[in-house]
Design a protein around this motif. Structure first.
Motif, PDB file in Angstrom:
ATOM      1  N   THR A  27       0.892  -1.280   0.551  1.00  0.00           N
ATOM      2  CA  THR A  27       0.368  -0.061  -0.101  1.00  0.00           C
ATOM      3  C   THR A  27       0.979   1.564  -0.427  1.00  0.00           C
ATOM      4  OG1 THR A  27       0.618  -0.167   2.390  1.00  0.00           O
ATOM      5  CG2 THR A  27      -1.626  -1.406   1.525  1.00  0.00           C
ATOM      6  N   ILE A  28       2.125   0.980   0.103  1.00  0.00           N
ATOM      7  CA  ILE A  28       3.100   2.130   0.337  1.00  0.00           C
ATOM      8  C   ILE A  28       4.395   2.633  -1.266  1.00  0.00           C
ATOM      9  CG2 ILE A  28       5.163   2.741   1.391  1.00  0.00           C
ATOM     10  CD1 ILE A  28       4.209   1.739   3.638  1.00  0.00           C
ATOM     11  N   GLY A  29       4.106   1.327  -1.246  1.00  0.00           N
ATOM     12  CA  GLY A  29       5.123   1.882  -2.840  1.00  0.00           C
ATOM     13  C   GLY A  29       4.158   1.124  -3.720  1.00  0.00           C
ATOM     14  N   GLY A  30       2.968   1.342  -3.905  1.00  0.00           N
ATOM     15  CA  GLY A  30       1.986   0.758  -4.574  1.00  0.00           C
ATOM     16  C   GLY A  30       1.877  -0.296  -4.979  1.00  0.00           C
ATOM     17  N   LEU A  31      -0.356  -0.456  -5.693  1.00  0.00           N
ATOM     18  CA  LEU A  31      -0.374  -1.989  -6.297  1.00  0.00           C
ATOM     19  C   LEU A  31      -0.224  -1.858  -7.789  1.00  0.00           C
ATOM     20  CD1 LEU A  31      -3.191  -2.313  -3.665  1.00  0.00           C
ATOM     21  CD2 LEU A  31      -1.173  -3.109  -3.267  1.00  0.00           C
ATOM     22  N   ASP A  32      -0.424  -3.680  -8.237  1.00  0.00           N
ATOM     23  CA  ASP A  32      -1.481  -3.072  -9.756  1.00  0.00           C
ATOM     24  C   ASP A  32      -2.275  -4.260  -9.188  1.00  0.00           C
ATOM     25  OD1 ASP A  32      -0.096  -6.173  -9.144  1.00  0.00           O
ATOM     26  OD2 ASP A  32       1.139  -6.136 -11.065  1.00  0.00           O
ATOM     27  N   CYS A  33      -3.060  -4.657 -10.395  1.00  0.00           N
ATOM     28  CA  CYS A  33      -4.191  -5.380 -10.087  1.00  0.00           C
ATOM     29  C   CYS A  33      -4.445  -5.980  -9.805  1.00  0.00           C
ATOM     30  CB  CYS A  33      -5.112  -5.412 -11.334  1.00  0.00           C
ATOM     31  SG  CYS A  33      -4.392  -6.435 -12.470  1.00  0.00           S
ATOM     32  N   VAL A  34      -2.986  -7.299  -9.413  1.00  0.00           N
ATOM     33  CA  VAL A  34      -3.265  -8.579  -9.039  1.00  0.00           C
ATOM     34  C   VAL A  34      -2.624  -8.257  -7.353  1.00  0.00           C
ATOM     35  CG1 VAL A  34      -1.745 -10.776  -8.921  1.00  0.00           C
ATOM     36  CG2 VAL A  34      -2.564 -10.010 -11.359  1.00  0.00           C
ATOM     37  N   ASP A 104     -22.771  -2.496 -11.678  1.00  0.00           N
ATOM     38  CA  ASP A 104     -21.565  -1.927 -12.376  1.00  0.00           C
ATOM     39  C   ASP A 104     -20.442  -0.966 -11.449  1.00  0.00           C
ATOM     40  OD1 ASP A 104     -22.227  -3.274 -14.247  1.00  0.00           O
ATOM     41  OD2 ASP A 104     -24.126  -2.197 -14.883  1.00  0.00           O
ATOM     42  N   GLU A 105     -19.776  -0.929 -11.021  1.00  0.00           N
ATOM     43  CA  GLU A 105     -18.762  -0.278  -9.855  1.00  0.00           C
ATOM     44  C   GLU A 105     -17.698  -0.953 -10.064  1.00  0.00           C
ATOM     45  OE1 GLU A 105     -20.460   3.051  -7.701  1.00  0.00           O
ATOM     46  OE2 GLU A 105     -21.879   1.377  -6.712  1.00  0.00           O
ATOM     47  N   PHE A 106     -16.567  -1.198 -10.134  1.00  0.00           N
ATOM     48  CA  PHE A 106     -15.513  -1.792  -9.565  1.00  0.00           C
ATOM     49  C   PHE A 106     -14.309  -0.844  -8.982  1.00  0.00           C
ATOM     50  CE2 PHE A 106     -18.252  -3.068 -12.774  1.00  0.00           C
ATOM     51  CZ  PHE A 106     -18.022  -4.910 -12.549  1.00  0.00           C
ATOM     52  N   VAL A 107     -13.709  -1.050  -7.743  1.00  0.00           N
ATOM     53  CA  VAL A 107     -12.281  -0.545  -7.999  1.00  0.00           C
ATOM     54  C   VAL A 107     -11.124  -1.786  -9.004  1.00  0.00           C
ATOM     55  CG1 VAL A 107     -10.644  -0.673  -6.027  1.00  0.00           C
ATOM     56  CG2 VAL A 107     -13.226  -0.437  -5.490  1.00  0.00           C
ATOM     57  N   HIS A 108     -10.058  -0.847  -9.642  1.00  0.00           N
ATOM     58  CA  HIS A 108      -9.062  -1.362  -9.894  1.00  0.00           C
ATOM     59  C   HIS A 108      -7.893  -1.004  -9.813  1.00  0.00           C
ATOM     60  CE1 HIS A 108      -9.214   0.384 -13.722  1.00  0.00           C
ATOM     61  NE2 HIS A 108     -10.120   1.362 -13.014  1.00  0.00           N
ATOM     62  N   ALA A 109      -6.530  -1.064 -10.160  1.00  0.00           N
ATOM     63  CA  ALA A 109      -6.019  -0.532 -10.760  1.00  0.00           C
ATOM     64  C   ALA A 109      -5.627  -0.022 -11.629  1.00  0.00           C
ATOM     65  CB  ALA A 109      -4.716  -1.308  -9.882  1.00  0.00           C
ATOM     66  N   HIS A 110      -5.106   1.366 -11.501  1.00  0.00           N
ATOM     67  CA  HIS A 110      -5.631   2.171 -12.981  1.00  0.00           C
ATOM     68  C   HIS A 110      -3.692   2.271 -13.412  1.00  0.00           C
ATOM     69  CE1 HIS A 110      -6.491   4.805 -16.077  1.00  0.00           C
ATOM     70  NE2 HIS A 110      -7.819   4.964 -16.156  1.00  0.00           N
ATOM     71  N   ALA A 111      -3.428   1.754 -13.852  1.00  0.00           N
ATOM     72  CA  ALA A 111      -2.611   2.681 -14.978  1.00  0.00           C
ATOM     73  C   ALA A 111      -2.086   3.700 -15.304  1.00  0.00           C
ATOM     74  CB  ALA A 111      -1.591   1.292 -15.882  1.00  0.00           C
ATOM     75  N   LEU A 113      -4.221   6.403 -14.729  1.00  0.00           N
ATOM     76  CA  LEU A 113      -4.313   7.049 -13.745  1.00  0.00           C
ATOM     77  C   LEU A 113      -2.943   7.576 -12.447  1.00  0.00           C
ATOM     78  CD1 LEU A 113      -7.347   7.342 -12.934  1.00  0.00           C
ATOM     79  CD2 LEU A 113      -6.618   9.106 -13.986  1.00  0.00           C
ATOM     80  N   ARG A 114      -2.176   6.018 -12.361  1.00  0.00           N
ATOM     81  CA  ARG A 114      -1.424   6.031 -11.562  1.00  0.00           C
ATOM     82  C   ARG A 114      -2.215   5.965 -10.669  1.00  0.00           C
ATOM     83  NH1 ARG A 114       2.553   3.663 -13.780  1.00  0.00           N
ATOM     84  NH2 ARG A 114       4.030   3.938 -12.152  1.00  0.00           N
ATOM     85  N   ARG A 115      -2.734   5.195  -9.715  1.00  0.00           N
ATOM     86  CA  ARG A 115      -3.274   4.801  -8.525  1.00  0.00           C
ATOM     87  C   ARG A 115      -4.594   4.067  -8.550  1.00  0.00           C
ATOM     88  NH1 ARG A 115      -7.900   7.623  -8.170  1.00  0.00           N
ATOM     89  NH2 ARG A 115      -9.044   9.020  -9.997  1.00  0.00           N
ATOM     90  N   VAL A 116      -4.602   3.156  -7.588  1.00  0.00           N
ATOM     91  CA  VAL A 116      -6.368   2.688  -7.489  1.00  0.00           C
ATOM     92  C   VAL A 116      -7.428   3.444  -7.511  1.00  0.00           C
ATOM     93  CG1 VAL A 116      -7.828   0.722  -6.158  1.00  0.00           C
ATOM     94  CG2 VAL A 116      -4.867   0.380  -6.455  1.00  0.00           C
ATOM     95  N   ALA A 117      -8.460   3.191  -8.003  1.00  0.00           N
ATOM     96  CA  ALA A 117      -9.290   4.214  -8.329  1.00  0.00           C
ATOM     97  C   ALA A 117     -11.127   3.421  -8.480  1.00  0.00           C
ATOM     98  CB  ALA A 117      -9.135   5.137 -10.117  1.00  0.00           C
TER      99      ALA A 117
END
Length: 137
Positions: A27-34, A104-111, A113-117
């Protein structure tokens, strides 16, 4: 709605605005979708089994069902409900995982936007797999 799926969806929502990083598992360094799926599982007390090595571009999806099964998910049918994981194909050689938080609502790691959105509305990409978290045994 199961308690596990509700907790998983809530954990994903709490990760919105976490930075994006390919192969990120922090959570500090960042996340991708996995990483988003793995960290949300950890936050509800599960011990996620890591996915095999992968690249940003990957046309081979064979590992997705086994990754899901090893992490307590079963194949599911649409529509996605809160706490489901949906795998999509945004491009010809790209896999992307999203966690449903509503219809039709999701959370995902958006490359980009460079953040989880959050993503609202119908998914803009073709679905390849759909999984539902099973209750603890």
């Amino acid at each position: 709605m199961s308690d596990a799926r509700e907790a998983f969806a809530a954990a994903a929502e709490a990760l919105v605005d976490t930075p994006f990083r390919l192969h990120g598992r922090s959570t500090i360094g960042g996340l991708d979708c996995v990483g988003l799926v793995e960290i949300a599982l950890k936050q509800i007390g599960r011990c996620p089994v890591p996915i095999p090595a992968y690249g940003l571009r990957n046309a081979n999806y064979h590992f997705v069902p086994s990754f899901a099964a090893r992490n307590g998910f079963a194949e599911a049918r649409p529509p996605a409900i809160r706490g489901d994981v949906v795998a999509t194909r945004p491009g010809p050689a790209q896999l992307h995982l999203l966690i449903a938080i509503g219809t039709d609502e999701f959370v995902h790691a958006h490359a980009g936007l460079r953040r989880v959105a959050r993503l609202s509305g119908p998914l803009p990409w073709p679905k390849t797999h759909h999984f539902r978290l099973k209750e603890d045994d």
